[in-house]
Design an enzyme around this catalytic site. Sequence first.
Site, PDB file in Angstrom:
ATOM      1  N   LYS A 155      -6.925   6.020  11.212  1.00 43.40           N
ATOM      2  CA  LYS A 155      -8.311   5.919  11.683  1.00 43.40           C
ATOM      3  C   LYS A 155      -8.305   5.853  13.210  1.00 43.40           C
ATOM      4  O   LYS A 155      -8.252   4.771  13.789  1.00 43.40           O
ATOM      5  CB  LYS A 155      -8.969   4.647  11.133  1.00 43.40           C
ATOM      6  CG  LYS A 155      -9.224   4.646   9.633  1.00 43.40           C
ATOM      7  CD  LYS A 155      -9.882   3.320   9.214  1.00 43.40           C
ATOM      8  CE  LYS A 155     -10.205   3.283   7.749  1.00 43.40           C
ATOM      9  NZ  LYS A 155     -10.588   1.926   7.287  1.00 43.40           N
ATOM     10  N   GLY A 198       0.760  -1.240   0.000  1.00 42.87           N
ATOM     11  CA  GLY A 198       0.000   0.000   0.000  1.00 42.87           C
ATOM     12  C   GLY A 198       0.790   1.290   0.000  1.00 42.87           C
ATOM     13  O   GLY A 198       0.319   2.304  -0.498  1.00 42.87           O
ATOM     14  N   PHE A 213     -14.214   2.424   5.107  1.00 44.90           N
ATOM     15  CA  PHE A 213     -13.267   1.834   4.163  1.00 44.90           C
ATOM     16  C   PHE A 213     -12.937   2.812   3.032  1.00 44.90           C
ATOM     17  O   PHE A 213     -13.824   3.424   2.442  1.00 44.90           O
ATOM     18  CB  PHE A 213     -13.842   0.544   3.572  1.00 44.90           C
ATOM     19  CG  PHE A 213     -12.818  -0.266   2.852  1.00 44.90           C
ATOM     20  CD1 PHE A 213     -11.934  -1.070   3.546  1.00 44.90           C
ATOM     21  CD2 PHE A 213     -12.706  -0.188   1.470  1.00 44.90           C
ATOM     22  CE1 PHE A 213     -10.965  -1.798   2.878  1.00 44.90           C
ATOM     23  CE2 PHE A 213     -11.737  -0.919   0.796  1.00 44.90           C
ATOM     24  CZ  PHE A 213     -10.871  -1.723   1.509  1.00 44.90           C
ATOM     25  N   VAL A 214     -11.643   2.950   2.737  1.00 41.85           N
ATOM     26  CA  VAL A 214     -11.202   3.844   1.658  1.00 41.85           C
ATOM     27  C   VAL A 214     -10.294   3.084   0.685  1.00 41.85           C
ATOM     28  O   VAL A 214      -9.716   2.049   1.027  1.00 41.85           O
ATOM     29  CB  VAL A 214     -10.447   5.079   2.205  1.00 41.85           C
ATOM     30  CG1 VAL A 214     -11.376   6.045   2.896  1.00 41.85           C
ATOM     31  CG2 VAL A 214      -9.297   4.663   3.119  1.00 41.85           C
ATOM     32  N   ASP A 259      -5.985  -0.621  -1.567  1.00 39.01           N
ATOM     33  CA  ASP A 259      -6.763  -1.497  -2.450  1.00 39.01           C
ATOM     34  C   ASP A 259      -8.074  -1.937  -1.840  1.00 39.01           C
ATOM     35  O   ASP A 259      -8.264  -1.916  -0.618  1.00 39.01           O
ATOM     36  CB  ASP A 259      -5.952  -2.760  -2.761  1.00 39.01           C
ATOM     37  CG  ASP A 259      -5.890  -3.702  -1.557  1.00 39.01           C
ATOM     38  OD1 ASP A 259      -5.470  -3.235  -0.469  1.00 39.01           O
ATOM     39  OD2 ASP A 259      -6.279  -4.877  -1.678  1.00 39.01           O
ATOM     40  N   ARG A 318      -5.526   0.442  -6.503  1.00 40.69           N
ATOM     41  CA  ARG A 318      -4.286   1.041  -5.975  1.00 40.69           C
ATOM     42  C   ARG A 318      -3.773   2.185  -6.844  1.00 40.69           C
ATOM     43  O   ARG A 318      -3.084   3.079  -6.377  1.00 40.69           O
ATOM     44  CB  ARG A 318      -3.169  -0.020  -5.881  1.00 40.69           C
ATOM     45  CG  ARG A 318      -3.422  -1.106  -4.849  1.00 40.69           C
ATOM     46  CD  ARG A 318      -2.122  -1.884  -4.612  1.00 40.69           C
ATOM     47  NE  ARG A 318      -2.346  -3.140  -3.925  1.00 40.69           N
ATOM     48  CZ  ARG A 318      -2.438  -3.281  -2.600  1.00 40.69           C
ATOM     49  NH1 ARG A 318      -2.367  -2.233  -1.812  1.00 40.69           N
ATOM     50  NH2 ARG A 318      -2.632  -4.474  -2.076  1.00 40.69           N
ATOM     51  N   ASP A 374      -4.914   1.435  10.871  1.00 41.98           N
ATOM     52  CA  ASP A 374      -6.320   1.175  11.179  1.00 41.98           C
ATOM     53  C   ASP A 374      -6.394   0.700  12.639  1.00 41.98           C
ATOM     54  O   ASP A 374      -6.419   1.516  13.558  1.00 41.98           O
ATOM     55  CB  ASP A 374      -6.815   0.137  10.158  1.00 41.98           C
ATOM     56  CG  ASP A 374      -8.285  -0.188  10.254  1.00 41.98           C
ATOM     57  OD1 ASP A 374      -8.994   0.464  11.025  1.00 41.98           O
ATOM     58  OD2 ASP A 374      -8.748  -1.105   9.558  1.00 41.98           O
ATOM     59  N   GLU A 425       3.674   4.041   6.126  1.00 45.80           N
ATOM     60  CA  GLU A 425       2.485   3.205   5.931  1.00 45.80           C
ATOM     61  C   GLU A 425       1.459   3.971   5.122  1.00 45.80           C
ATOM     62  O   GLU A 425       1.396   5.198   5.191  1.00 45.80           O
ATOM     63  CB  GLU A 425       1.862   2.882   7.306  1.00 45.80           C
ATOM     64  CG  GLU A 425       2.434   1.661   7.988  1.00 45.80           C
ATOM     65  CD  GLU A 425       1.742   0.364   7.578  1.00 45.80           C
ATOM     66  OE1 GLU A 425       1.158   0.319   6.475  1.00 45.80           O
ATOM     67  OE2 GLU A 425       1.786  -0.584   8.371  1.00 45.80           O
ATOM     68  N   ASP A 426       0.619   3.242   4.393  1.00 45.24           N
ATOM     69  CA  ASP A 426      -0.508   3.884   3.715  1.00 45.24           C
ATOM     70  C   ASP A 426      -1.594   4.242   4.733  1.00 45.24           C
ATOM     71  O   ASP A 426      -2.146   5.328   4.710  1.00 45.24           O
ATOM     72  CB  ASP A 426      -1.067   2.987   2.603  1.00 45.24           C
ATOM     73  CG  ASP A 426      -1.401   1.568   3.086  1.00 45.24           C
ATOM     74  OD1 ASP A 426      -1.022   1.194   4.221  1.00 45.24           O
ATOM     75  OD2 ASP A 426      -2.038   0.828   2.319  1.00 45.24           O
TER      76      ASP A 426
HETATM   77  P1  IMP Z   1      -4.095  -2.425  10.817  1.00 44.67           P
HETATM   78  O1  IMP Z   1      -5.504  -2.768  11.208  1.00 44.67           O
HETATM   79  O2  IMP Z   1      -3.692  -1.049  11.326  1.00 44.67           O
HETATM   80  O3  IMP Z   1      -3.123  -3.487  11.204  1.00 44.67           O
HETATM   81  O4  IMP Z   1      -4.095  -2.320   9.229  1.00 44.67           O
HETATM   82  C1  IMP Z   1      -3.929  -3.466   8.461  1.00 44.67           C
HETATM   83  C2  IMP Z   1      -3.998  -3.209   6.990  1.00 44.67           C
HETATM   84  O5  IMP Z   1      -5.377  -3.190   6.630  1.00 44.67           O
HETATM   85  C3  IMP Z   1      -3.470  -1.890   6.432  1.00 44.67           C
HETATM   86  O6  IMP Z   1      -2.086  -1.869   6.226  1.00 44.67           O
HETATM   87  C4  IMP Z   1      -4.199  -1.844   5.110  1.00 44.67           C
HETATM   88  O7  IMP Z   1      -3.528  -2.633   4.137  1.00 44.67           O
HETATM   89  C5  IMP Z   1      -5.521  -2.482   5.445  1.00 44.67           C
HETATM   90  N1  IMP Z   1      -6.578  -1.477   5.615  1.00 44.67           N
HETATM   91  C6  IMP Z   1      -7.090  -0.995   6.761  1.00 44.67           C
HETATM   92  N2  IMP Z   1      -8.073  -0.094   6.533  1.00 44.67           N
HETATM   93  C7  IMP Z   1      -8.168  -0.020   5.165  1.00 44.67           C
HETATM   94  C8  IMP Z   1      -9.012   0.750   4.281  1.00 44.67           C
HETATM   95  O8  IMP Z   1      -9.872   1.562   4.668  1.00 44.67           O
HETATM   96  N3  IMP Z   1      -8.802   0.543   2.951  1.00 44.67           N
HETATM   97  C9  IMP Z   1      -7.855  -0.317   2.446  1.00 44.67           C
HETATM   98  N4  IMP Z   1      -7.076  -1.047   3.244  1.00 44.67           N
HETATM   99  C10 IMP Z   1      -7.222  -0.894   4.593  1.00 44.67           C
END
Ligand code: IMP
Length: 179
Positions: free
Chosen positions: A135, A49, A156-157, A163, A169, A107, A103-104
């Site tokens: 977030k 990402g 969700f974005v 993606d 992407r 979450d 990081e992109d």
């Molecule tokens: P984490 O929950 O912070 O560990 O995030 C895990 C991964 O979930 C991120 O690196 C993204 O690849 C994916 N992700 C979380 N939220 C979104 C979203 O809104 N759109 C797309 N991918 C997401």
Amino acid sequence: MNRDISLLDKTFTPYLSSESIRNRIHALATQLNADYKGESVVFIGVLNGAFMFASDLMKGLDLNLEISFVKVSSYSGTQSSGIVKELIGLNNSINDKHVIVLEDIVDTGRTADKLFELLHEKTPRSIEMCTLLFKPNAFEGKMVPKYVGFKIPNKFVVGFGLDYDEVGRNLNEIYQLKE
Ligand code: IMP
């Protein structure tokens, strides 16, 4: 004008324009240039990402830097411990260096926490996280990102590296799932 798009089975609506993304990335680069002035920094982009964010951020940085990309893979271990995460692709030494993880999106923060744990074993001088999107309402991690492009609601974005089931992407702006 309706600028909604369809990706697979879902509809997404424009949320962050390419111009606002560009402006925020420029502001982040300015902040990093000031905070790390005169220092050597290793940037670590998390694939897939972060490729677009990392690429645009690099263009605004005026630092003595290295950049490398990693993947955090999940696989089911052979033992009952379940999911094991490992870091793939880090060939640069980060011992005693300043590290900034790119990081992109952060979450729940679980990926970030695991990354910090794995990177700490390599004894960097410091580690911070720089993420395009955060977030806060979904966050339950320990490592709070220091550099944040946009705080966004828990929806969700997609686009600009992010993606939906591996598509979207390439989009030059960020779209939000339409409900
Ligand atoms: P984490 O929950 O912070 O560990 O995030 C895990 C991964 O979930 C991120 O690196 C993204 O690849 C994916 N992700 C979380 N939220 C979104 C979203 O809104 N759109 C797309 N991918 C997401």
